[in-house]
Scaffold this motif. Structure first.
Motif, PDB file in Angstrom:
ATOM      1  N   THR A 243      14.425 -22.357  14.530  1.00 22.50           N
ATOM      2  CA  THR A 243      13.916 -21.132  13.920  1.00 22.50           C
ATOM      3  C   THR A 243      14.861 -19.943  14.061  1.00 22.50           C
ATOM      4  OG1 THR A 243      11.689 -21.906  14.512  1.00 22.50           O
ATOM      5  CG2 THR A 243      11.897 -19.606  13.815  1.00 22.50           C
ATOM      6  N   LEU A 244      15.521 -19.791  15.201  1.00 25.91           N
ATOM      7  CA  LEU A 244      16.212 -18.548  15.495  1.00 25.91           C
ATOM      8  C   LEU A 244      17.726 -18.637  15.446  1.00 25.91           C
ATOM      9  CD1 LEU A 244      14.065 -17.520  18.611  1.00 25.91           C
ATOM     10  CD2 LEU A 244      13.737 -16.796  16.246  1.00 25.91           C
ATOM     11  N   THR A 245      18.275 -19.788  15.186  1.00 28.52           N
ATOM     12  CA  THR A 245      19.731 -19.947  15.250  1.00 28.52           C
ATOM     13  C   THR A 245      20.442 -19.087  14.215  1.00 28.52           C
ATOM     14  OG1 THR A 245      19.452 -22.210  16.054  1.00 28.52           O
ATOM     15  CG2 THR A 245      21.609 -21.613  15.148  1.00 28.52           C
ATOM     16  N   ASN A 246      19.913 -19.044  13.025  1.00 35.02           N
ATOM     17  CA  ASN A 246      20.593 -18.362  11.917  1.00 35.02           C
ATOM     18  C   ASN A 246      20.143 -16.917  11.736  1.00 35.02           C
ATOM     19  OD1 ASN A 246      21.953 -20.773  11.266  1.00 35.02           O
ATOM     20  ND2 ASN A 246      20.187 -21.495  10.072  1.00 35.02           N
ATOM     21  N   ILE A 247      19.400 -16.374  12.645  1.00 36.93           N
ATOM     22  CA  ILE A 247      18.916 -14.980  12.532  1.00 36.93           C
ATOM     23  C   ILE A 247      19.851 -14.088  13.340  1.00 36.93           C
ATOM     24  CG2 ILE A 247      17.008 -13.391  12.987  1.00 36.93           C
ATOM     25  CD1 ILE A 247      15.075 -15.692  12.695  1.00 36.93           C
ATOM     26  N   ALA A 248      20.555 -13.168  12.654  1.00 34.60           N
ATOM     27  CA  ALA A 248      21.487 -12.258  13.317  1.00 34.60           C
ATOM     28  C   ALA A 248      20.860 -10.915  13.624  1.00 34.60           C
ATOM     29  CB  ALA A 248      22.734 -12.071  12.458  1.00 34.60           C
TER      30      ALA A 248
ATOM     31  N   PHE B 244      14.662 -11.062  14.586  1.00 27.58           N
ATOM     32  CA  PHE B 244      14.554 -12.041  15.672  1.00 27.58           C
ATOM     33  C   PHE B 244      13.264 -11.816  16.476  1.00 27.58           C
ATOM     34  CE2 PHE B 244      15.363 -13.830  19.817  1.00 27.58           C
ATOM     35  CZ  PHE B 244      16.163 -14.946  19.601  1.00 27.58           C
ATOM     36  N   LEU B 245      13.014 -10.562  16.834  1.00 25.36           N
ATOM     37  CA  LEU B 245      11.826 -10.248  17.627  1.00 25.36           C
ATOM     38  C   LEU B 245      10.557 -10.412  16.808  1.00 25.36           C
ATOM     39  CD1 LEU B 245      10.599  -9.202  20.262  1.00 25.36           C
ATOM     40  CD2 LEU B 245      10.989  -6.871  19.448  1.00 25.36           C
ATOM     41  N   ASP B 246      10.596  -9.978  15.545  1.00 23.69           N
ATOM     42  CA  ASP B 246       9.392 -10.103  14.710  1.00 23.69           C
ATOM     43  C   ASP B 246       9.018 -11.567  14.488  1.00 23.69           C
ATOM     44  OD1 ASP B 246       9.249  -7.377  14.530  1.00 23.69           O
ATOM     45  OD2 ASP B 246      10.315  -7.261  12.606  1.00 23.69           O
ATOM     46  N   THR B 247      10.021 -12.426  14.376  1.00 20.67           N
ATOM     47  CA  THR B 247       9.746 -13.862  14.183  1.00 20.67           C
ATOM     48  C   THR B 247       9.073 -14.450  15.419  1.00 20.67           C
ATOM     49  OG1 THR B 247      11.683 -14.039  12.728  1.00 20.67           O
ATOM     50  CG2 THR B 247      10.791 -16.080  13.642  1.00 20.67           C
ATOM     51  N   MET B 248       9.561 -14.086  16.597  1.00 19.73           N
ATOM     52  CA  MET B 248       8.954 -14.602  17.816  1.00 19.73           C
ATOM     53  C   MET B 248       7.526 -14.072  18.000  1.00 19.73           C
ATOM     54  SD  MET B 248      12.011 -14.619  20.674  1.00 19.73           S
ATOM     55  CE  MET B 248      10.928 -15.461  21.813  1.00 19.73           C
ATOM     56  N   LEU B 249       7.315 -12.804  17.677  1.00 18.46           N
ATOM     57  CA  LEU B 249       5.963 -12.246  17.797  1.00 18.46           C
ATOM     58  C   LEU B 249       4.994 -12.931  16.833  1.00 18.46           C
ATOM     59  CD1 LEU B 249       6.801  -8.415  18.098  1.00 18.46           C
ATOM     60  CD2 LEU B 249       6.060  -9.953  19.928  1.00 18.46           C
ATOM     61  N   ARG B 250       5.483 -13.304  15.673  1.00 16.52           N
ATOM     62  CA  ARG B 250       4.621 -13.961  14.688  1.00 16.52           C
ATOM     63  C   ARG B 250       4.342 -15.421  15.050  1.00 16.52           C
ATOM     64  NH1 ARG B 250       7.864 -13.738  10.837  1.00 16.52           N
ATOM     65  NH2 ARG B 250       8.534 -15.922  10.902  1.00 16.52           N
ATOM     66  N   ASP B 251       5.358 -16.115  15.537  1.00 17.49           N
ATOM     67  CA  ASP B 251       5.191 -17.538  15.823  1.00 17.49           C
ATOM     68  C   ASP B 251       4.576 -17.823  17.191  1.00 17.49           C
ATOM     69  OD1 ASP B 251       6.389 -17.933  13.379  1.00 17.49           O
ATOM     70  OD2 ASP B 251       8.394 -18.350  14.216  1.00 17.49           O
ATOM     71  N   LEU B 252       4.714 -16.888  18.124  1.00 17.78           N
ATOM     72  CA  LEU B 252       4.252 -17.135  19.500  1.00 17.78           C
ATOM     73  C   LEU B 252       3.248 -16.069  19.941  1.00 17.78           C
ATOM     74  CD1 LEU B 252       7.796 -17.853  21.010  1.00 17.78           C
ATOM     75  CD2 LEU B 252       6.129 -19.554  20.226  1.00 17.78           C
ATOM     76  N   PRO B 253       2.081 -15.997  19.301  1.00 15.53           N
ATOM     77  CA  PRO B 253       1.107 -14.956  19.705  1.00 15.53           C
ATOM     78  C   PRO B 253       0.521 -15.191  21.099  1.00 15.53           C
ATOM     79  CG  PRO B 253       0.127 -16.475  18.126  1.00 15.53           C
ATOM     80  CD  PRO B 253       1.574 -16.847  18.206  1.00 15.53           C
TER      81      PRO B 253
END
Length: 352
Positions: free
Chosen positions: A100-105, A110-119
């Protein structure tokens, strides 16, 4: 004739006793003095000691909020360590990062993706607890969770040792400043009381012989000891404790306003109620008490007796001093003339 003369002698003695009692009652009423007047007999060295002790008292008062701040920071250090330690133990962190996070610079994405996927991880709450911005938080998660960096453990040991040393230093300062505070005020109070004792004794020796007709010699010893001991307590270390308390309140209030002014203002909203309650408890009207035997002339410029409020503790301290003075006078006279008491079989009367 003998009986008649004896009765007349007894009546004369009773009249003399009543006259002495009336003279004691008609003594001028003691008026309270200001607090600063209590230090009127302090020398220059005593005033310097009081000033030094006051500075130490203020320092100790400021030390209590400092202890609270250091303790709070130490607790926050433990919480930060435990949160990062739990995140570092995430078993599938590597898989999630590679998918999920490898290609996000962009760090915000990066933080918004983690907050959305890991509530369930409550990463937003952890960010608030850590008190860091978004970019620092992303770098911390990237190193700790996904790359196995254990730098937070070293930081935890360093910060905890630092706050422990700071609290230890404040505790040592408490001990030294407290000793200096009590010592300076006690020495200054002892010097003043010794000076007052000498002046009091000199004032007694300067009185005319008629002055002693309405005074009891036993009352002098009580006033020199008990009354002046109370004065020594009032101008000694209790003054330093009062300054310490005021300093603690002001420094704690300033600290509370700095770290959370909203909550502090909410708590302060009940302060007027507390002030009114303590004022009602501490003061009463003299009209609720029986009036004195002495009636002052109407020409006096001050208000009637019942118009003055007073503090209960001060009233009972004065009453206690008067009672001790009378008891000390009676005891000294009886012991000094114990043979006369035994000769007239007056033991039971003196005991009662």
């Amino acid at each position: 004739m003998v009986v008649k003369e004896t009765d007349e002698t007894s009546n004369n003695d009773n009249n003399n006793t009543n006259t002495l009692e009336n003279n004691e009652i008609k003594e001028p009423k003691r008026t309270p003095v200001s607090f600063l007047s209590l230090f009127g007999y302090a020398s220059g060295a005593d005033k310097l000691l009081i000033l030094i002790g006051s500075v130490f008292a203020i320092v100790i008062g400021a030390g209590l909020p400092a202890i609270m701040i250091f303790m709070g920071e130490l607790s926050a250090t433990f919480i930060e360590y435990e949160m990062l330690n739990q995140l570092s133990k995430w078993p599938t962190a590597g898989d999630y990062y590679s998918k999920t996070l490898t290609n996000i610079a962009d760090k915000q994405v990066f933080l918004d993706t983690m907050l959305r996927d890991l509530p369930d991880f409550h990463l937003d709450v952890i960010k608030i607890k850590l008190k860091v911005d978004n970019q620092t938080y992303v770098d911390l998660l990237n190193k700790t969770v996904f790359h196995g960096d254990k730098g937070f453990e070293t930081k935890f040991l360093h910060d905890s040792d630092q706050y422990n040393y700071l609290m230890f230093g404040v505790a040592v300062a408490f001990l030294l400043c407290g000793y200096a505070m009590v010592t300076t005020f006690s020495i200054a109070a002892n010097n003043q009381i010794q000076r007052i004792r000498v002046l009091f004794f000199q004032a007694i020796l300067r009185q005319d012989i008629t002055w002693f007709d309405t005074k009891t010699s036993g009352d002098f010893a009580t006033k020199v000891t008990a009354d002046l001991n109370k004065l020594q307590e009032g101008i000694g270390d209790k003054v330093s404790l009062c300054i310490f308390s005021f300093s603690t309140v002001l420094c704690s209030l300033g600290t509370a306003l700095y770290y959370g002014w909203e909550l502090t203002l909410v708590i302060l909203s009940i302060t007027p109620v507390l002030i009114i309650a303590f004022a009602i408890i501490a003061k009463v009207k003299k009209a609720n008490q029986p009036k004195p035997h002495l009636t002052l002339p109407r020409s006096q410029s001050h208000p009637p007796y019942h118009a003055y409020p007073y503090q209960i503790q001060a009233k009972y301290s004065t009453s206690e001093a008067d009672s001790y003075g009378k008891a000390g006078a009676v005891a000294e006279e009886v012991l000094g003339a114990v043979r006369t008491v035994y000769a007239f079989d007056g033991q039971r009367r003196e005991i009662d």
